[in-house]
Design a protein around this motif. Structure first.
Motif, PDB file in Angstrom:
ATOM      1  N   GLY A 213       0.806  -1.215   0.000  1.00 36.91           N
ATOM      2  CA  GLY A 213       0.000   0.000   0.000  1.00 36.91           C
ATOM      3  C   GLY A 213       0.838   1.262   0.000  1.00 36.91           C
ATOM      4  N   ASP A 214       0.194   2.386   0.376  1.00 37.23           N
ATOM      5  CA  ASP A 214       0.865   3.684   0.390  1.00 37.23           C
ATOM      6  C   ASP A 214       1.948   3.737   1.467  1.00 37.23           C
ATOM      7  OD1 ASP A 214      -0.843   4.489  -1.590  1.00 37.23           O
ATOM      8  OD2 ASP A 214      -2.203   5.573  -0.245  1.00 37.23           O
ATOM      9  N   LYS A 215       2.949   4.540   1.203  1.00 43.39           N
ATOM     10  CA  LYS A 215       3.997   4.754   2.187  1.00 43.39           C
ATOM     11  C   LYS A 215       3.550   5.831   3.178  1.00 43.39           C
ATOM     12  CE  LYS A 215       8.946   5.766   2.578  1.00 43.39           C
ATOM     13  NZ  LYS A 215      10.184   6.103   1.837  1.00 43.39           N
ATOM     14  N   LEU A 216       3.585   5.497   4.456  1.00 43.43           N
ATOM     15  CA  LEU A 216       3.194   6.455   5.495  1.00 43.43           C
ATOM     16  C   LEU A 216       4.441   6.956   6.199  1.00 43.43           C
ATOM     17  CD1 LEU A 216       0.060   4.848   7.208  1.00 43.43           C
ATOM     18  CD2 LEU A 216       0.122   6.616   5.453  1.00 43.43           C
ATOM     19  N   GLN A 217       4.689   8.255   6.108  1.00 43.91           N
ATOM     20  CA  GLN A 217       5.778   8.884   6.846  1.00 43.91           C
ATOM     21  C   GLN A 217       5.159   9.924   7.772  1.00 43.91           C
ATOM     22  OE1 GLN A 217       8.433  10.213   3.656  1.00 43.91           O
ATOM     23  NE2 GLN A 217       9.865   8.603   4.231  1.00 43.91           N
TER      24      GLN A 217
ATOM     25  N   LYS B 181      -6.931   2.104  12.469  1.00 43.15           N
ATOM     26  CA  LYS B 181      -7.131   3.449  11.928  1.00 43.15           C
ATOM     27  C   LYS B 181      -6.508   4.485  12.851  1.00 43.15           C
ATOM     28  CE  LYS B 181     -10.604   6.710  10.223  1.00 43.15           C
ATOM     29  NZ  LYS B 181     -12.049   6.987  10.019  1.00 43.15           N
ATOM     30  N   TYR B 182      -5.687   5.365  12.251  1.00 44.70           N
ATOM     31  CA  TYR B 182      -5.103   6.492  12.965  1.00 44.70           C
ATOM     32  C   TYR B 182      -5.793   7.761  12.462  1.00 44.70           C
ATOM     33  CZ  TYR B 182      -1.280   3.216  13.954  1.00 44.70           C
ATOM     34  OH  TYR B 182      -0.536   2.133  14.342  1.00 44.70           O
ATOM     35  N   THR B 183      -6.343   8.544  13.377  1.00 46.95           N
ATOM     36  CA  THR B 183      -7.024   9.783  13.010  1.00 46.95           C
ATOM     37  C   THR B 183      -6.308  10.954  13.662  1.00 46.95           C
ATOM     38  OG1 THR B 183      -9.136   8.576  12.971  1.00 46.95           O
ATOM     39  CG2 THR B 183      -9.246  10.976  12.953  1.00 46.95           C
ATOM     40  N   GLU B 184      -5.930  11.922  12.839  1.00 54.11           N
ATOM     41  CA  GLU B 184      -5.244  13.116  13.335  1.00 54.11           C
ATOM     42  C   GLU B 184      -6.281  14.119  13.818  1.00 54.11           C
ATOM     43  OE1 GLU B 184      -3.186  15.739  10.490  1.00 54.11           O
ATOM     44  OE2 GLU B 184      -1.350  15.116  11.504  1.00 54.11           O
ATOM     45  N   ARG B 185      -6.138  14.585  15.057  1.00 54.31           N
ATOM     46  CA  ARG B 185      -7.101  15.532  15.617  1.00 54.31           C
ATOM     47  C   ARG B 185      -6.388  16.645  16.363  1.00 54.31           C
ATOM     48  NH1 ARG B 185     -11.410  11.275  18.362  1.00 54.31           N
ATOM     49  NH2 ARG B 185     -12.223  10.387  16.420  1.00 54.31           N
ATOM     50  N   ARG B 186      -7.028  17.812  16.342  1.00 53.63           N
ATOM     51  CA  ARG B 186      -6.542  18.920  17.165  1.00 53.63           C
ATOM     52  C   ARG B 186      -7.135  18.816  18.564  1.00 53.63           C
ATOM     53  NH1 ARG B 186      -7.602  21.970  12.379  1.00 53.63           N
ATOM     54  NH2 ARG B 186      -5.711  22.864  11.494  1.00 53.63           N
TER      55      ARG B 186
ATOM     56  N   GLU C 158      -5.889   9.050   8.610  1.00 52.33           N
ATOM     57  CA  GLU C 158      -6.762  10.161   8.210  1.00 52.33           C
ATOM     58  C   GLU C 158      -6.243  11.447   8.833  1.00 52.33           C
ATOM     59  OE1 GLU C 158     -11.282  11.558   9.222  1.00 52.33           O
ATOM     60  OE2 GLU C 158     -11.057   9.518   8.423  1.00 52.33           O
ATOM     61  N   ASP C 159      -5.881  12.425   7.963  1.00 50.16           N
ATOM     62  CA  ASP C 159      -5.363  13.685   8.495  1.00 50.16           C
ATOM     63  C   ASP C 159      -6.511  14.623   8.867  1.00 50.16           C
ATOM     64  OD1 ASP C 159      -6.296  14.824   6.126  1.00 50.16           O
ATOM     65  OD2 ASP C 159      -4.330  14.773   5.156  1.00 50.16           O
ATOM     66  N   MET C 160      -6.166  15.822   9.320  1.00 52.60           N
ATOM     67  CA  MET C 160      -7.193  16.740   9.835  1.00 52.60           C
ATOM     68  C   MET C 160      -8.112  17.263   8.737  1.00 52.60           C
ATOM     69  SD  MET C 160      -5.398  18.839  12.942  1.00 52.60           S
ATOM     70  CE  MET C 160      -3.891  19.202  12.075  1.00 52.60           C
ATOM     71  N   SER C 161      -7.685  17.172   7.486  1.00 51.03           N
ATOM     72  CA  SER C 161      -8.543  17.608   6.383  1.00 51.03           C
ATOM     73  C   SER C 161      -9.529  16.513   5.960  1.00 51.03           C
ATOM     74  CB  SER C 161      -7.688  18.007   5.178  1.00 51.03           C
ATOM     75  OG  SER C 161      -7.020  16.875   4.641  1.00 51.03           O
ATOM     76  N   GLY C 162      -9.390  15.327   6.550  1.00 52.81           N
ATOM     77  CA  GLY C 162     -10.273  14.217   6.210  1.00 52.81           C
ATOM     78  C   GLY C 162      -9.731  13.316   5.114  1.00 52.81           C
ATOM     79  N   LYS C 163      -8.554  13.650   4.577  1.00 54.26           N
ATOM     80  CA  LYS C 163      -7.957  12.811   3.525  1.00 54.26           C
ATOM     81  C   LYS C 163      -7.412  11.532   4.139  1.00 54.26           C
ATOM     82  CE  LYS C 163      -4.358  12.779  -0.044  1.00 54.26           C
ATOM     83  NZ  LYS C 163      -3.224  13.519  -0.645  1.00 54.26           N
ATOM     84  N   GLN C 164      -7.692  10.412   3.474  1.00 54.63           N
ATOM     85  CA  GLN C 164      -7.263   9.115   3.990  1.00 54.63           C
ATOM     86  C   GLN C 164      -6.191   8.499   3.097  1.00 54.63           C
ATOM     87  OE1 GLN C 164     -10.788   6.681   4.464  1.00 54.63           O
ATOM     88  NE2 GLN C 164     -11.212   7.528   6.484  1.00 54.63           N
TER      89      GLN C 164
END
Length: 238
Positions: free
Chosen positions: A104-108, A189-194, A145-151
């Motif tokens: 899959g995609d590379k996650l850094q 699932k990892y979700t980025e949140r403020r 999933e980043d704060m903009s909702g992009k997965q």
């Protein structure tokens, strides 16, 4: 924030997983090295060549294989072997080093330390040259999933391995490097949140309150010491 659930997160993938493989076989000629793919959907591909590259090593005595290919989301295997060679060598040497195996995609992403390339640096150069190698992989779908909702969709995996020299009633079986995989139904699932504003305000209030408390304690100690010193000085004068 991380969570676990049962689902196929990347439903738009068409039931495919992208694989990146980079492996060196320092004692096997490039014309003998090939990649074969099999799975339980009936796929059986010998000598896969799309999006792959073979780089000679050790003055042509060895080979570095780099491949980018897709597998179906069903149990199966892909293996590096001499099965696609025109003529089979008498004593193929399957000693190797794995530089990369990822899915899959590379996650850094900072603070996410997962097993996305668990076989990186696997060194089998001191193994029996005629041995086959089995790497048993359990692939775990992973979503970020980043704060903009992009997965982004990646895959971690655990690995167990064994090596053996295989025989049949006709003699020794041609060795290979097998990557046998199965998929876990559990998705990570990892979700980025403020942090919410009230938590920031609470932290500021706690800092200010703590500062005033410490200042009050210091002021009290200094005042007490000053009064005690004054009494000592008055006692001396009398």
């Amino acid at each position: 924030v991380n969570e676990l659930y049962v689902d196929d997160p990347d439903k738009d993938s068409g039931g495919k997983i992208e694989v990146n493989l980079n492996i060196s076989l320092p004692n096997l000629h490039c014309e003998l090295v090939g990649l074969d793919i099999q799975d339980e959907m009936g796929r059986h591909e010998v000598g896969h060549i799309d999006n792959s590259m073979k780089i000679p090593l050790n003055n042509g005595d060895g080979c570095r294989f780099e491949g980018h290919f897709s597998i179906n989301k069903v149990p199966g295997n892909f293996h590096v072997s001499t099965h696609s060679a025109t003529a089979q060598p008498q004593n193929p040497d399957m000693t190797h080093i794995i530089h990369k195996l990822s899915f899959g995609d590379k996650l850094q992403v900072q603070n996410i330390h997962g097993a996305f390339n668990a076989l990186e640096g696997a060194d089998k150069l001191s193994s029996n040259p005629l041995a086959s190698h089995d790497y048993i992989l359990k692939i775990v779908p992973t979503v970020y999933e980043d704060m903009s909702g992009k997965q982004r969709y990646s895959y971690q995996y655990t690995v167990a391995n064994k090596e053996y020299v295989a025989y049949s009633h006709t003699g020794r079986i041609i060795p290979a490097i097998w990557f046998r995989y199965d998929l876990s139904p559990i998705t990570v699932k990892y979700t980025e949140r403020r942090q919410p504003l009230y938590r920031f305000i609470t932290s500021i209030c706690a800092i200010i309150g703590g500062t005033f408390t410490v200042a009050g304690i210091l002021d009290s100690c200094i005042f007490t010491a000053s009064e005690a010193w004054k009494k000592i000085q008055l006692g001396k004068m009398q």
